[in-house]
Design a protein around this motif. Structure first.
Motif, PDB file in Angstrom:
ATOM      1  N   TYR A 158      54.755  37.983  70.062  1.00  0.00           N
ATOM      2  CA  TYR A 158      56.350  38.350  70.035  1.00  0.00           C
ATOM      3  C   TYR A 158      56.739  36.785  69.912  1.00  0.00           C
ATOM      4  O   TYR A 158      56.432  35.777  70.292  1.00  0.00           O
ATOM      5  CB  TYR A 158      56.614  38.431  71.355  1.00  0.00           C
ATOM      6  N   GLU A 202      61.823  38.412  71.168  1.00  0.00           N
ATOM      7  CA  GLU A 202      61.384  39.528  71.993  1.00  0.00           C
ATOM      8  C   GLU A 202      60.448  39.260  73.125  1.00  0.00           C
ATOM      9  O   GLU A 202      60.297  40.108  74.055  1.00  0.00           O
ATOM     10  CB  GLU A 202      60.532  40.203  70.907  1.00  0.00           C
ATOM     11  N   HIS A 249      61.928  39.839  76.253  1.00  0.00           N
ATOM     12  CA  HIS A 249      62.029  41.287  76.527  1.00  0.00           C
ATOM     13  C   HIS A 249      60.532  41.851  77.399  1.00  0.00           C
ATOM     14  O   HIS A 249      60.502  42.404  78.264  1.00  0.00           O
ATOM     15  CB  HIS A 249      62.492  42.052  75.411  1.00  0.00           C
ATOM     16  N   THR A 261      64.278  50.151  64.785  1.00  0.00           N
ATOM     17  CA  THR A 261      62.854  49.519  64.679  1.00  0.00           C
ATOM     18  C   THR A 261      62.326  49.604  63.207  1.00  0.00           C
ATOM     19  O   THR A 261      62.090  50.752  62.522  1.00  0.00           O
ATOM     20  CB  THR A 261      61.849  50.037  65.628  1.00  0.00           C
ATOM     21  N   GLU A 299      70.889  41.099  68.562  1.00  0.00           N
ATOM     22  CA  GLU A 299      69.641  40.495  68.838  1.00  0.00           C
ATOM     23  C   GLU A 299      68.933  41.301  67.780  1.00  0.00           C
ATOM     24  O   GLU A 299      68.954  42.308  67.368  1.00  0.00           O
ATOM     25  CB  GLU A 299      69.072  40.945  70.088  1.00  0.00           C
ATOM     26  N   LEU A 336      64.780  41.179  67.332  1.00  0.00           N
ATOM     27  CA  LEU A 336      63.539  40.877  67.966  1.00  0.00           C
ATOM     28  C   LEU A 336      62.269  40.971  66.879  1.00  0.00           C
ATOM     29  O   LEU A 336      62.462  42.025  66.105  1.00  0.00           O
ATOM     30  CB  LEU A 336      63.161  41.745  69.106  1.00  0.00           C
ATOM     31  N   SER A 337      61.168  40.411  67.013  1.00  0.00           N
ATOM     32  CA  SER A 337      60.126  40.344  66.176  1.00  0.00           C
ATOM     33  C   SER A 337      58.896  40.270  66.634  1.00  0.00           C
ATOM     34  O   SER A 337      58.537  39.396  67.870  1.00  0.00           O
ATOM     35  CB  SER A 337      60.169  39.313  65.023  1.00  0.00           C
ATOM     36  N   HIS A 338      57.872  41.231  66.335  1.00  0.00           N
ATOM     37  CA  HIS A 338      56.432  41.035  66.882  1.00  0.00           C
ATOM     38  C   HIS A 338      55.485  41.454  65.919  1.00  0.00           C
ATOM     39  O   HIS A 338      55.900  42.000  64.826  1.00  0.00           O
ATOM     40  CB  HIS A 338      56.157  41.680  68.230  1.00  0.00           C
ATOM     41  N   ILE A 364      63.012  44.640  65.195  1.00  0.00           N
ATOM     42  CA  ILE A 364      63.809  45.544  66.134  1.00  0.00           C
ATOM     43  C   ILE A 364      65.283  44.890  66.410  1.00  0.00           C
ATOM     44  O   ILE A 364      65.505  43.633  66.774  1.00  0.00           O
ATOM     45  CB  ILE A 364      63.376  45.593  67.729  1.00  0.00           C
TER      46      ILE A 364
END
Length: 465
Positions: A262, A266, A269, A342, A369, A371-373, A387
């Protein structure tokens, strides 16, 4: 409308009348799946992709009868099961028939000698996994949508699960399946356990999104539940360090069942900790106790070499308990003007870091926001999730923002020669980019489509067809 009325009458002559649905609620429901854009349109009362009739089939013979009538009347047929798709695969682009497979007779046959289970296409994946675990087995396939999705849907969208680095994607887990062609012919595709009599034709319908045939039953591998599982939560100095760890563990032949990296945004979260200020990796090894421990030790040596430290097991274990929870996205979509999306893509090791930075730079101005994973790791590269969470002044504005996000994301991915989807599939949203993404291979797809579905009735408007 007279042609459709004639077809509906013909359908009711061969299918029990309660299974042939033309009420407004059923038709409107056929216009939506779990795609965030579709969810927002549903809130607005927009049902752009509606069937003219929904047919709830219960067996293969009924499927053959529906396809025969559809071919005779040149009417599109869109297969649909539990509609957990997040890109619009089961939405009809040209009306016609939605072939609802969710009521297919629930059949399950377990062979503990050959380590397989065969079920009907509409079988709920979570239900099947729970039944197997009670007997000491597992599918090894664990998508976030496990309890919302069907086994046939997994095959049709080339799905993968959270433990794919150990078990593989659905293409690695399928041993056999049955499909009905647009012509009504029934075909069984299998290998016991491997066959070299020509090409592996089992691959033909995996990921075809119902454009080449209708899957009716699927045989999958099963595995004994692991003796031991070990976990750790790792804090890393940078995303780049995490990617190097992922690459080197794959080179070394390690097989963690859980491996997720992550970025810092992210990680807050994932750790449920707003103060988290570095990237985090979730790690799990499994199997015979000695092997699980040896793999964990080897992995930790690699982590330490790249400046990572252990935070203990709490973070990863809490995530394991809530890993099927999709409520962050659902709650955001339920709020007026709220949007969430997503987008999962993939790239080789030599391109994934630059793709990560390019997508973040392009998408960050478009949401509150981003988010990246990274997960689903291979010796050649990895998948990556983007995301996005945000809010506009109204739902119509949120719809336009979601469309713009997809356009920008696909543009960047094509510029970087990345894979446009890793496991959600093309559906409606990626179909306009299919030909450019597949390149010369799209010619082969069109030739196969022409051979198997010469009238083009099966799920039109998907995969650039």
């Amino acid at each position: 409308m007279s042609d459709i009325s004639h077809l509906i009458t013909a359908l009711k002559n061969v299918i029990p009348e309660p299974q042939v649905l033309t009420d407004s609620d059923s038709l409107q429901a056929s216009s939506h799946d779990t795609w965030p854009l579709s969810t927002k349109l549903k809130h607005l009362g927009c049902h752009d992709y509606q069937a003219d009739v929904v047919v709830k089939v219960t067996d293969e013979q009924q499927i053959q009868q529906v396809l025969a009538l559809a071919t005779a009347n040149d009417t599109p047929v869109t297969p649909r099961a539990l509609a957990s798709s997040v890109t619009g695969q089961p939405l009809p682009t040209r009306g016609g028939i939605v072939l609802d497979l969710s009521a297919m007779t629930q059949q399950r046959e377990i062979n503990t000698t050959n380590l397989t289970v065969e079920v009907s296409t509409g079988y709920n994946g979570g239900k099947l996994e729970d039944e197997l675990q009670q007997m000491g087995w597992t599918l090894g396939h664990s998508p976030q949508s496990l309890y919302l999705s069907s086994v046939g849907g997994w095959l049709s969208t080339l799905a993968t699960g959270q433990f794919s680095s150990y078990y593989g994607g659905i293409e690695d887990l399928i041993t056999a399946y049955t499909v009905i062609l647009a012509t009504g012919e029934r075909v069984r595709l299998q290998a016991s356990p491997r066959a070299a009599m020509g090409p592996d034709l089992r691959q033909l319908f995996i990921g075809a999104e119902g454009t080449l045939g209708v899957v009716t039953s699927v045989q999958l591998k099963i595995f004994p539940l692991p003796q031991t599982r070990l976990y750790d939560t790792l804090e890393l100095p940078s995303v780049e360090a995490g990617l190097q760890i992922m690459r080197e563990q794959a080179m070394a032949g390690l097989r963690p069942f859980l491996l997720r990296l992550y970025n810092t945004v992210e990680a807050r979260h994932a750790m449920q900790n707003p103060a988290q200020d570095k990237p985090v990796m979730f790690l799990g090894t499994q199997g015979v106790a000695a092997v699980a421990r040896a793999e964990m030790d080897a992995f930790m040596a690699l982590v330490h070499r790249y400046g990572g430290t252990s935070l203990g097991t709490e973070g990863v274990l809490k995530w394991m308990d809530r890993r099927f929870d999709f409520s962050t996205v659902e709650k955001r979509l339920a709020t007026p003007g709220g949007f969430a999306e997503t987008i999962e893509v993939a790239h080789n090791w030599d391109g994934i870091a630059s793709l990560y930075h390019a997508l973040n730079n392009a998408l960050s101005p478009m949401a509150d926001e981003v988010l990246s994973h990274f997960s689903h790791v291979y010796p050649q590269g990895t998948s990556m999730y983007m995301i996005l969470l945000g809010r506009e002044e109204s739902d119509p504005a949120a719809v336009e923002k979601l469309r713009a996000i997809w356009r920008e994301a696909m543009r960047v991915c094509l510029e970087h020669n990345a894979e446009l989807s890793h496991h959600h599939g093309g559906g409606l949203i990626r179909s306009p980019y299919a030909r450019e993404s597949l390149g010369s291979a799209h010619l082969l797809l069109r030739r196969v489509k022409q051979a198997l579905d010469p009238n083009g009735i099966l799920n039109p408007g998907k995969l650039g067809l």
